[in-house]
Design an enzyme around this catalytic site. Sequence first.
Site, PDB file in Angstrom:
ATOM      1  N   TRP A 179     -35.160 -20.366  -4.237  1.00  0.00           N
ATOM      2  CA  TRP A 179     -33.872 -21.264  -4.433  1.00  0.00           C
ATOM      3  C   TRP A 179     -33.964 -22.526  -4.854  1.00  0.00           C
ATOM      4  CZ3 TRP A 179     -29.803 -18.113  -3.656  1.00  0.00           C
ATOM      5  CH2 TRP A 179     -29.853 -16.671  -3.085  1.00  0.00           C
ATOM      6  N   LYS A 185     -27.693 -17.284  -7.489  1.00  0.00           N
ATOM      7  CA  LYS A 185     -26.647 -18.123  -7.564  1.00  0.00           C
ATOM      8  C   LYS A 185     -26.852 -19.105  -8.851  1.00  0.00           C
ATOM      9  CE  LYS A 185     -24.659 -17.991  -3.101  1.00  0.00           C
ATOM     10  NZ  LYS A 185     -24.156 -18.874  -1.773  1.00  0.00           N
ATOM     11  N   ASP A 223      -1.646  -5.477 -10.946  1.00  0.00           N
ATOM     12  CA  ASP A 223      -1.076  -6.171  -9.843  1.00  0.00           C
ATOM     13  C   ASP A 223      -0.188  -7.310 -10.178  1.00  0.00           C
ATOM     14  OD1 ASP A 223      -0.635  -6.199  -6.879  1.00  0.00           O
ATOM     15  OD2 ASP A 223      -1.599  -8.130  -7.352  1.00  0.00           O
ATOM     16  N   GLU A 252       2.966  -3.136 -12.170  1.00  0.00           N
ATOM     17  CA  GLU A 252       3.785  -3.657 -11.025  1.00  0.00           C
ATOM     18  C   GLU A 252       4.668  -4.702 -11.165  1.00  0.00           C
ATOM     19  OE1 GLU A 252       2.862  -4.649  -6.186  1.00  0.00           O
ATOM     20  OE2 GLU A 252       2.179  -5.950  -7.863  1.00  0.00           O
TER      21      GLU A 252
END
Length: 654
Positions: free
Chosen positions: A164, A199, A420, A476
Amino acid sequence: GERERERGRRRSMRTAPSASIAASVSTSSTSPITARRRRGREGVKPRHGRFRGRERQKMWRAPGSATGGESEYSHVKSVSKEAKRKLKIYEIDPLLDDFKAHLEYRYQRYQEQLEAIEQNEGSLVDFASGYERMGFVEEGDHIVYREWAPAARAVQLIGDFNDWTGWNLERESFGTWKISIPKGADDERGPISHGSRVKVRIQTPQGNWVDRIPAWITYATVDANSFGAAYDGVYWSPPRSERHKWLHKRPKVPAALRIYEAHVGMSGQEPRVSTYREFADAVLPRIKNSNYNAVQLMAIQEHSYYASFGYHVTNAFAVSSRSGNPEDLKYLIDTAHGMGIVVIMDLVHSHASNNTSDGLNGFDFGQKEEDNYFLLGEAGYHQLWDSRLFNYKNWEVLRYLLSNVKWWLEEYRFDGFRFDGVTSMLYHHHGINTSFSGTYGEYFGLATNVDAVVYLMLANKLIHDIVDSGGISVAEDVSGMPTLCRKVEEGGVGFDYRLAMGVPDKWIELIKHVPLKEWRMGELVSVLCNRRYSEKTIAYSESHDQSIVGDQTIAFRLMGAEMYTGMSALEEATPVIERGIALHKMIRAITMAIGGESWLNFMGNEFGHPEWIDFPREGNGWSYDKCRRQWDLADRGDLRYKFMNSYDRALMNL
């Protein structure tokens, strides 16, 4: 409007706060970009002289097209080759003539955007292949990681492979950052291996450092044994022996869809999160045996908040890790295809989670819109959903979303999507405090979000170009916008179907507020047939919306507490049970018969699943008891649920 407000109330539970910012790490300075892409306010095409189109086109050209050879999508027609003609939508609906200025402007914007993409990227398909270059990709003997972060001062890659600590990325043109990492010997992965946690560490314009999950990550997980743990991105590149081997081709899209709406996580009998493989082995045979020809999967994109029903997406390219890994989902889809069942995915491009530590919102540092995934200020925030709204006119946002469409179609072989929150996309007011009377002026004017409409036109063209059988695209939308379900080349938005969202609302209204003897067939028929004859509709009497906490299924509303004591088939039925079962059957029959061209059912409702859905949360003691399906109710020979189940099976076989 009320429908959208209700959906907002259900979705607007606040997501978890961002995690603590990691300590600052040193980085070597990188030279600023010398060439920066700038676009006009409409985001259609670059200004002359400031966009190296040929260079960009070469960078993004799909395999097979760089040398002039035919690619996999060489059959796709270029918009520039289409003959200029009067749009067909005026022939279908002469009332649209009064709004020709808006519709012509909309179509022109679409043509200009598509032409700009073709000129600078090669084709729409090439443009939508961003995942072949962004995120983690293998290029020769290197693993290359790229991230679009134009506002960042510096960018580093961190993970368990480097304890990290930061590895510096170099800044490329157009706001993209890159690092190239050599593989190990004998084609080994080297320092980054399959399953590595990753990350990206970014120095913001303000100078502080923040850790984020890569925007194009294809898998993300959280330590289930650590309460409140943050999500990590995962480098997913299994050995060939561990990758899913496809056995079945896509089935032909049925002329009339009979859709089984399902949530994998809550599909099991046991009070826990179920897996993709369990769904494939245990639930898909039920769906096939019930004569449904399509399954619609909810909550596939990664979402850190389980109770959001999958609608607060944090990682758009990643499979929801609660139910398994990417290979498990491929097994599910392949199994469905082997049964002749097409698979539709709930796709959330109307908004994104407000989370910063694990979501795309973490890349918003207050920078200007052309460097941002989202709109700024109130325009970029949905008040009811507590979520972020995309900047659809931004070139890289279009690349990100269109690539996301192609990713799920190509990598996982979904047959199409149910988009959606389309109403929220179509209008700047998002349907909030707005009711639609059907007057055309409500649909075509300053309230219309043309940027979003153009994106939807591009997305629908892409879907139908890629999928050999034509693909499936469902909107939708509660507003009833004309042309929504007409082909793009006709001047429409390009959807195949819209959901008949007013129909279940009508049934709930009648059951709750109108005595049975006062139900009027004329009124029912009017509601069920109230749709545009030239645009196809998916009918349904209830979906997941009517099942979540605070609401009830139709069966439970009709029979109430007597479902706990009166469902034995070994005893004479009470009047409430007898009437409830009869109405449950008739409501579904008449809705399917005249409510639309296709049908949708939420899992369990076919046999009158009792009670409601309630995801584990603090308010219920983190219980899974109401977040599962009690299949045994339909399987038991001594209960009346079997009668509703067999009736629905016969209905689907008509």
